[in-house]
Design an enzyme around this catalytic site. Structure first.
Site, PDB file in Angstrom:
ATOM      1  N   GLU A 138      12.977 -45.977  51.452  1.00 14.84           N
ATOM      2  CA  GLU A 138      12.895 -46.195  53.206  1.00 14.84           C
ATOM      3  C   GLU A 138      11.654 -46.921  53.388  1.00 14.84           C
ATOM      4  O   GLU A 138      11.787 -47.991  54.833  1.00 14.84           O
ATOM      5  CB  GLU A 138      12.835 -45.414  54.443  1.00 14.84           C
TER       6      GLU A 138
ATOM      7  N   HIS B 202      10.557 -54.975  55.178  1.00 14.75           N
ATOM      8  CA  HIS B 202      11.661 -56.205  54.706  1.00 14.75           C
ATOM      9  C   HIS B 202      12.075 -56.238  56.725  1.00 14.75           C
ATOM     10  O   HIS B 202      11.744 -57.831  56.110  1.00 14.75           O
ATOM     11  CB  HIS B 202      12.858 -55.990  54.353  1.00 14.75           C
TER      12      HIS B 202
HETATM   13 ZN   LIG Z   1      18.369 -48.475  50.606  1.00 13.89          ZN
END
Ligand SMILES: [Zn+2]
Length: 675
Positions: free
Chosen positions: A465, A471
């Protein structure tokens, strides 16, 4: 009523949501104004007398709906991670209204005409790559949302989308209702075999649920798994396993069977209206895989060796049962228990010995340190930012002293939270009107404890996560539509899954896997044992994943599903692949939240495996340099993957990072399934 915080500029640090002032009664009026503002903006863009330009159409769209995004991101996060009856009611009411709102935008003929005109003229507009990309993206979004439909088809399409939105919301609430309803109080004597860390977590659960019993178990994965792994009491294991796997499938008003059938039918009809033979064809047309056949071919390639391995594992577990004088056949609720015994016997490795080395606090620090070494990020906890629950924490993220964003960590299980683990945001990065920094959230369901300890798998989830979180945090794009995790469904797990690899790096483990009581780092011998046992039980893990992926594709590969009998369909689908009887799907249909709460993973559960081809092959780039932190490789990973959002074609992004196309071999090797 107090002033509605959604109608003000937020004066909090970094304009973070002022959770101390946000109450459920603020959402309806906030939604109302946000929808009407947005509709006004859209009308102005669509009805403009001037000829369409990139600025007056695409950029105007990108700059519209600001209040709606603000409300939705806060509301969506609360509905998933700290809900209550008021929020659930608003969620149910808003689902069709929001779907209708977006339908009216996507099916607005004047608006689409402007976008279509720009698309045709694109080569002569003199746009840079990212602007060209956002124009193409808008055009495709509209086409895929029915913009080319007319008349009756258009009306029918809109009705389907609205109904699907309501069904998806109800699906998620049904699963949560079953999760909230089941809590099993336990006496000390029933916990024979269960180690101290799991007892502590079970005691916390009893306390959290306000029970007088000393211990309790819920159907949260982190609550169930230790019981399945350790409880000597076979009946207890069976009882909990059955409750866990029956979520959404009980004889009560929350049963999801009929709802799934309806969704599958509506999705098929939706795809037909858009000119695709099946929903899977429609869905995958906008992915790296492109077609269901390509996705399935990958699953098939992994299935045969995985199943063979799982059958060997089942036999070894049955042997342990027989040697112990057990006179029964291995059942699904025995698998983890005997696996744990076998793991201890084969690798001299036991969960109770490992667990004290994986303190939540240290694993958070390990994830932060890895992000620092790879990408230069620094994290410092802030105490001056309002939070929506006392368990939530927030860190400011900086690079070379410059603010990057905020990172919220909401790690512990509670009754008001949906099961699973996920990344989301309160605000996404963008930079075209003015620079906007992201507010990123990780939500997990870890057990509490003093200190909170994780299993190795849970530590992996934390890294996963956090990879999604990066990201979002590292995104450096201009347009919101291309920001962060706004990428193809089968590319989005690359940043998360590749990040998991650093958890296994000895230099990370030696520094952060320190014993909760002695403070001593994890011994080299234990790391070696962990590595030796790395592929142990991979047959099981791969089979339970693939089974879910196949069933998901099967539902959505039907041209004319009618009203399915969902359990019969699932059974037939599993029979077709020869599912080993001792293993169940990782997510069975009635609680398959990925696939039925919305569309992000529908016909898309395969994408974890697709992304794994990329992450396994991608991490090899570091191995080839014999340095898990090789700066040049980290820079390419940053530039073409973590910071690039959806600014270029994803196969090309991967090639720019890796220097070539991915190969499947590292995935098979990583799972110990190579020939
Ligand atoms: Zn994922």
């Amino acid at each position: 009523m107090r002033a509605n915080p959604f109608f003000e500029e937020w004066q909090t640090p970094f304009a973070a949501p002022p959770f101390d002032r946000i109450a459920p009664e603020h959402f309806r009026p906030a939604y109302e104004r946000a929808l009407s503002d947005h509709a006004g903006e859209i009308a102005e863009i669509a009805n403009a007398e001037t000829a369409p330009t990139f600025e007056n159409t695409i950029l105007a769209l990108e700059d519209s709906g600001r209040l709606l995004a603000k409300v939705e991101l806060v509301f969506g996060n609360l509905a998933a991670s700290h809900t209550n009856e008021k929020i659930q009611e608003i969620e149910r009411d808003m689902a069709p209204i929001l779907a209708k709102h977006w339908n009216e935008i996507h099916l607005n003929a004047r608006l689409f005409k402007r976008i279509d005109t720009l698309m045709t003229a694109a080569p002569s507009l003199g746009l840079d790559n990212e602007s060209r990309r956002v124009l193409e993206r808008y055009h495709l979004d509209f086409v895929r949302a029915g913009a080319k439909l007319a008349g009756e088809k258009r009306a029918r399409y809109a009705a389907i989308i609205e109904e699907l939105a309501s069904l998806g919301t109800t699906f998620g609430q049904n699963v949560l209702a079953d999760e909230q309803a089941f809590v099993l109080p336990l006496k000390e004597s029933e916990l024979a075999g269960v180690p101290e860390f799991a007892r502590e977590a079970a005691a916390e659960t009893a306390k959290e649920r306000g029970l007088s019993a000393p211990f309790a178990v819920t159907t949260s994965r982190s609550s169930v798994e230790p019981i399945l792994q350790f409880a000597d009491n076979r009946e207890l294991r069976e009882k909990i396993f059955k409750a866990w796997t029956a979520r959404g499938d009980n004889a009560n008003p929350h049963n999801n069977g009929a709802l799934i059938a309806k969704m599958v039918k509506l999705r098929a009809e939706r795809a037909k209206l858009l000119g695709y033979p099946t929903f899977a064809d429609y869905k995958l047309a906008d992915t790296m895989a492109k077609t269901p056949q390509t996705a399935r071919a990958l699953l098939d390639k992994v299935w045969a060796p995985a199943k063979k391995r799982a059958q060997e594992e089942a036999k070894a577990l049955q042997d342990v049962i027989t040697e112990e004088g057990g006179n029964f056949e291995l059942a699904a609720w025995d698998w983890r228990y005997y696996t744990e015994k076998l793991r201890k016997a084969r690798y001299d490795l036991d969960e109770e010995e490992i667990k004290p080395y994986f303190q939540l606090e240290k694993m958070i620090a390990a994830a932060f340190d890895t992000a620092h070494r790879l990408f230069g990020l620094d994290f410092s906890e802030r105490k001056d930012i309002p939070l929506y629950h006392p368990d939530v924490r927030v860190w400011e993220v900086t690079r070379n002293g410059a603010h990057v964003g905020l990172f919220y960590g909401d790690y512990f299980a509670r009754a008001s939270k949906r099961g699973g683990a996920w990344m989301s945001s309160f605000r996404d990065q963008e930079n075209f009107v003015r620079p906007v920094t992201p507010l990123i959230v990780n939500t997990c369901n870890f057990p509490k404890g003093e200190p909170a300890l994780l299993s190795f798998d849970e530590a992996r989830t934390l890294f996963h996560e956090f990879g999604h979180g990066l990201h979002g945090l590292l995104s450096q794009v201009r347009y919101p539509r291309l920001s962060g995790t706004n990428v193809a469904q089968d590319f989005v797990e690359l940043p998360s899954q590749i990040f998991e690899h650093w958890l296994e790096e000895p230099q990370v483990l030696e520094k952060f896997a320190v014993h909760a009581e002695t403070g001593k780092p994890i011994p080299k011998s234990l790391i070696e044992k962990l590595n030796a046992a790395r592929n142990f039980n991979q047959g099981f893990a791969t089979v339970e994943f693939l089974a879910s992926a196949f069933v998901d594709l099967d539902y959505h590969a039907l041209e004319d599903p009618g009203m399915l009998d969902v359990s019969a369909f699932q059974e037939a689908s599993l029979a077709r692949i020869g599912m080993p009887k001792e293993i169940v799907m990782r997510h069975a249909s009635p609680h398959f939240l990925h696939v039925f709460t919305g569309d992000s993973y529908s016909a898309g559960y395969y994408s974890y495996m697709w992304s794994e081809v990329l992450d396994a092959d991608g991490f090899e780039a570091f191995k080839e340099k014999k340095d898990a932190f090789d700066p040049a490789t980290a820079k390419r990973l940053h530039d073409y993957v973590y910071s690039a959002g959806g600014t270029r074609d994803f196969a090309e992004a991967y090639r720019l990072f890796r220097g070539r196309d991915p190969s499947i071999e590292p995935l098979l090797e990583g799972r110990g399934l190579a020939a």
